[in-house]
Motif scaffolding. Structure first.
Motif, mmCIF file in Angstrom:
data_model
loop_
_atom_site.group_PDB
_atom_site.id
_atom_site.type_symbol
_atom_site.label_atom_id
_atom_site.label_comp_id
_atom_site.label_asym_id
_atom_site.label_seq_id
_atom_site.Cartn_x
_atom_site.Cartn_y
_atom_site.Cartn_z
ATOM 1 N N ALA A 219 0.810 -1.181 0.038
ATOM 2 C CA ALA A 219 0.120 0.267 0.028
ATOM 3 C C ALA A 219 1.075 1.222 0.117
ATOM 4 N N LEU A 220 2.127 1.203 0.155
ATOM 5 C CA LEU A 220 3.265 2.158 0.038
ATOM 6 C C LEU A 220 2.878 3.360 1.072
ATOM 7 N N GLY A 221 2.263 3.095 2.150
ATOM 8 C CA GLY A 221 1.903 4.158 2.949
ATOM 9 C C GLY A 221 0.517 4.971 2.470
ATOM 10 N N TYR B 144 6.069 5.098 5.066
ATOM 11 C CA TYR B 144 5.415 4.126 5.887
ATOM 12 C C TYR B 144 5.323 4.579 7.290
ATOM 13 N N TYR B 145 5.823 5.699 7.583
ATOM 14 C CA TYR B 145 5.326 6.448 8.816
ATOM 15 C C TYR B 145 4.661 7.644 8.582
ATOM 16 N N HIS B 146 3.736 7.923 9.268
ATOM 17 C CA HIS B 146 2.881 9.262 9.477
ATOM 18 C C HIS B 146 2.156 9.208 10.589
ATOM 19 N N PRO B 147 1.947 10.488 11.229
ATOM 20 C CA PRO B 147 1.358 10.739 12.595
ATOM 21 C C PRO B 147 0.075 10.231 12.517
ATOM 22 N N SER B 165 -6.683 16.116 9.420
ATOM 23 C CA SER B 165 -5.422 16.242 10.305
ATOM 24 C C SER B 165 -4.854 17.658 10.571
ATOM 25 N N LEU B 166 -4.584 17.731 11.831
ATOM 26 C CA LEU B 166 -3.779 19.373 11.692
ATOM 27 C C LEU B 166 -2.430 18.673 12.492
ATOM 28 N N GLU B 191 -9.741 13.891 18.016
ATOM 29 C CA GLU B 191 -8.708 13.076 18.732
ATOM 30 C C GLU B 191 -7.428 13.592 18.747
ATOM 31 N N VAL B 192 -6.862 13.482 19.854
ATOM 32 C CA VAL B 192 -5.273 13.901 20.011
ATOM 33 C C VAL B 192 -4.315 13.235 19.386
ATOM 34 N N LEU B 193 -3.540 13.330 18.442
ATOM 35 C CA LEU B 193 -2.801 12.417 17.962
ATOM 36 C C LEU B 193 -1.217 12.236 18.614
ATOM 37 N N GLU B 194 -1.208 11.054 19.204
ATOM 38 C CA GLU B 194 0.225 10.976 20.105
ATOM 39 C C GLU B 194 0.840 9.869 19.683
ATOM 40 N N GLY B 195 2.445 9.971 19.790
ATOM 41 C CA GLY B 195 3.064 8.554 19.424
ATOM 42 C C GLY B 195 4.344 8.642 19.808
#
Lengths: 466, 195
Positions: A219-221, B144-147, B165-166, B191-195
């Motif tokens: 899905a490539l993200g 592959y990574y995003h908040p 998303s803000l 929702e608050v995005l946390e990670g």
């Protein structure tokens, strides 16, 4: 006056022609989530349907048989086929043109109908595009093995070789190399691009570790970002715009292989449009042949509805009429040309040693689609399936008639010779179907069979109210 | 030791006592495309830069509501297509007319009509490859990574839910103001995005 109000009637049967409103493309009152469930169930079910497993076992065995024959042919040489002099092209090129033609319906559905804003294409475009790619794989194998010395096949490409001679760009056979490889690559990219958002859906629903990992990578993200969608839609539109002339060019170039030869029966200017119409005709028949069982086995009747199948039947009827018209034109021009050899070739087609093939072709391609003038036959699964299979067979015979009946009796009676297929010829025709079905069955189970993101866009819930 | 190796995540958490999850931004959920479009107009007018709308299909008119500019990809594709066209012409001339002229049935060594099919195919090939990879390039994919992937609810963004998303790395981002904006969007969930 009908007892049922028009709206309700249309919810039950979306083949009713009512100019006041568009037919529903998804039946069964689905919302986005339930439609997604229906499609993803095919992938997510822990056990595939039994009939799928059985079909996969059979077709993969046939595919193995096909590759064994290819190995046999490569080790022994193409003498294992029935090809002779003068019939230098026979089953091999017939199969090549047959398969490449099958592919054309996929591109027509995915690209041309997209440009024409035919919203019904969304239900069938993914599977038709997959069919295109697998058909081109099967098609491409035949010229490759037909060259005989497959280890020298790179001589066809514009790269230096030990002969220090470049390919000959004034030959349609070389144009074919470029046309087919471009067609394969562009179709693959188009298909892959359509898959990205749907694979992301599968990723987000996945439960198991491997599913999460594999669909996650594929899905490539993708995160449904509108900033992405905007570029994506622009690229998709342009790919469709490029694929449209591409698909017309591919079969035109294939027809040049014949039309630029001086052989009576091949040397005709009608070939490019006639081949393209025939390709779409045969390809739509294959779409119907594949989708009728697929929608039943995987429970997709709400999405691939009778309305979609009926539209396919209409395309089959229209292109079938074009093909029939082309057959008649060929005959007329042969007579009108006043050329004795040309006249003989066409009479020989209908009355010579391969007359049986000619009349199978006429029956399957011209007579059988006439049933689709009646709505009853356009909306019955059985008549759709029977006519579609007839057309599949008829279109294979069309190429056989063009190739073999023209070659086996050309200018000089002293050089005439009949063509008789060997068991390897027959085995490879049958075997290529196994390869095609194996790839298609694997696709059905492991990738989204329906373009879900595109379907959502044509559902009533997608409308933005101001 | 045995427990630590069995549960590496627990041991890392223990190693940094009191570590709080990082604050990444806000995620507002909507149930239908109409609500998303209206909310997007509001965020657009508020002047944020690093925000986005997420939807399971391209919502009609949302690009306008977000104030997105037309992508420049088509112009790059035009360049790629012309490159393919030119290269095909050059290749055929060089190979068949200049480097090793071949005499074939009295045909001219170089004639444009015979070169058109290959020129056309290479135009399409170069354009198609540029379209696909250009789309990935401009969208910074694969990424592959995003908040937003920290949110469990976000999994429905590819099925039937719509999100805005803000993100906190916006130069204008102020936690309190972002919260006010997020809550003013009338989403079905904030929702608050946390990670």
């Amino acid at each position: 006056m009908s007892a049922i109000p028009a709206n309700n009637q249309r919810a039950l049967d979306n083949t009713v022609e009512d100019p006041a409103s568009r037919p529903q493309l998804v039946l069964g009152n689905h919302d986005f989530a339930s439609m997604t469930d229906v499609v993803c169930r095919v992938i997510e079910a822990p056990n595939p349907p039994k009939i799928w497993t059985t079909a996969l076992i059979i077709s993969s065995l046939v595919a193995v048989f096909f590759f064994s024959l290819v190995a046999y042919l490569i080790t022994k040489g193409i003498g294992v086929w029935g090809n002779n002099n003068p019939v230098g092209w026979a089953f091999d090129i017939t199969n090549f043109v047959f398969w490449i033609g099958i592919g054309h319906a996929g591109t027509l559905i995915s690209a041309i109908l997209y440009l024409l804003r035919q919203r019904w294409r969304t239900s069938i475009n993914r599977s038709a595009e997959a069919m295109t790619i697998f058909a081109v794989v099967c098609a491409g194998l035949f010229p490759l093995i037909h060259v005989g010395r497959i280890w020298l096949v790179y001589w066809m490409f514009p790269i230096p070789n030990q002969e220090w001679v470049w390919p000959q760009f004034r030959s349609p056979l070389l144009w074919d190399v470029f046309a087919i490889s471009t067609y394969f690559l562009v179709s693959l990219l188009f298909w892959s691009m359509g898959l990205i958002p749907d694979v992301a859906t599968v990723r987000d629903r996945a439960k198991g570790y491997w599913q999460k990992l594999i669909y996650g990578i594929l899905a490539l993200g993708w995160r449904g970002s509108m900033r992405h969608w905007q570029v994506y839609e622009k690229a998709y539109l342009l790919l469709a715009a490029f694929s449209t002339p591409l698909v017309l060019s591919v079969h035109s170039v294939v027809s040049f292989d014949f039309a630029t030869a001086q052989l009576p029966g091949w040397h005709t200017t009608i070939f490019p449009p006639y081949f393209v119409a025939g390709a779409i005709f045969g390809g739509f028949a294959m779409v119907v042949t594949l989708l009728i069982p697929a929608r039943k086995i995987f429970g997709l009747e709400d999405i691939i509805t009778m309305h979609h199948l009926e539209n396919c039947a209409k395309v089959i009827l229209a292109t079938g009429m074009m093909v029939g018209y082309a057959y008649a034109t060929e005959m007329f021009i042969a007579w009108y040309s006043g050329n004795l050899v040309e006249q003989f070739t066409f009479l020989n087609r209908a009355m010579g040693p391969y007359a049986w093939a000619y009349w199978i072709m006429i029956f399957c391609n011209v007579a059988s689609p006439q049933l689709f003038w009646w709505k009853k036959f356009r909306t019955s699964i059985w008549s759709l399936m029977v006519v579609a299979i007839f057309v599949d067979i008829g279109m294979w015979f069309e190429r056989f008639v063009i190739i073999v009946s023209s070659l086996n009796r050309d200018w000089m009676p002293s050089s005439w010779a009949p063509f008789v297929p060997t068991w390897v010829d027959l085995g490879m025709l049958f075997g290529s179907m196994g390869l095609f079905m194996t790839l298609f069955l694997l696709f059905c189970r492991f990738l989204p069979l329906i373009a879900m993101a595109e379907i959502r866009g044509v559902m009533p819930q997608a409308e933005v109210r101001h | 030791m045995a427990t630590a190796s069995k549960n590496p995540q627990a041991s890392t958490a223990a190693a940094v006592p009191g570590a709080e999850p990082q604050y990444l931004g806000y995620l507002v959920e909507f149930e239908n495309p109409t609500a998303l479009v209206h909310a997007a107009e509001k965020v657009r007018d508020s002047g944020y830069k690093n925000w986005d709308a997420h939807c399971p299909f391209p919502v009609h008119g949302l690009d306008h509501a977000m104030g997105l500019r037309e992508p420049i990809l088509p112009w790059i594709v035009l360049g790629a297509g012309l490159t393919g066209l030119g290269l095909a012409l050059l290749m055929q001339w060089w190979m068949n007319a200049y480097d090793y002229p071949l005499i074939v049935s009295g045909k001219p060594f170089w004639s444009i009509p015979a070169n058109i099919p290959v020129m056309f195919e290479m135009t399409v090939l170069f354009s198609g490859i540029t379209l696909f990879f250009g789309m990935l390039f401009f969208n910074r994919l694969p990424q592959y990574y995003h908040p937003v992937f920290h949110s469990e609810r976000f999994k429905r963004a590819t099925t039937d839910r719509f999100f805005i998303s803000l993100l906190a790395d916006d130069p204008k981002f102020n936690r309190e103001k972002a919260r006010q904006l997020a809550e003013s969007l009338h989403g079905s969930n904030v929702e608050v995005l946390e990670g």
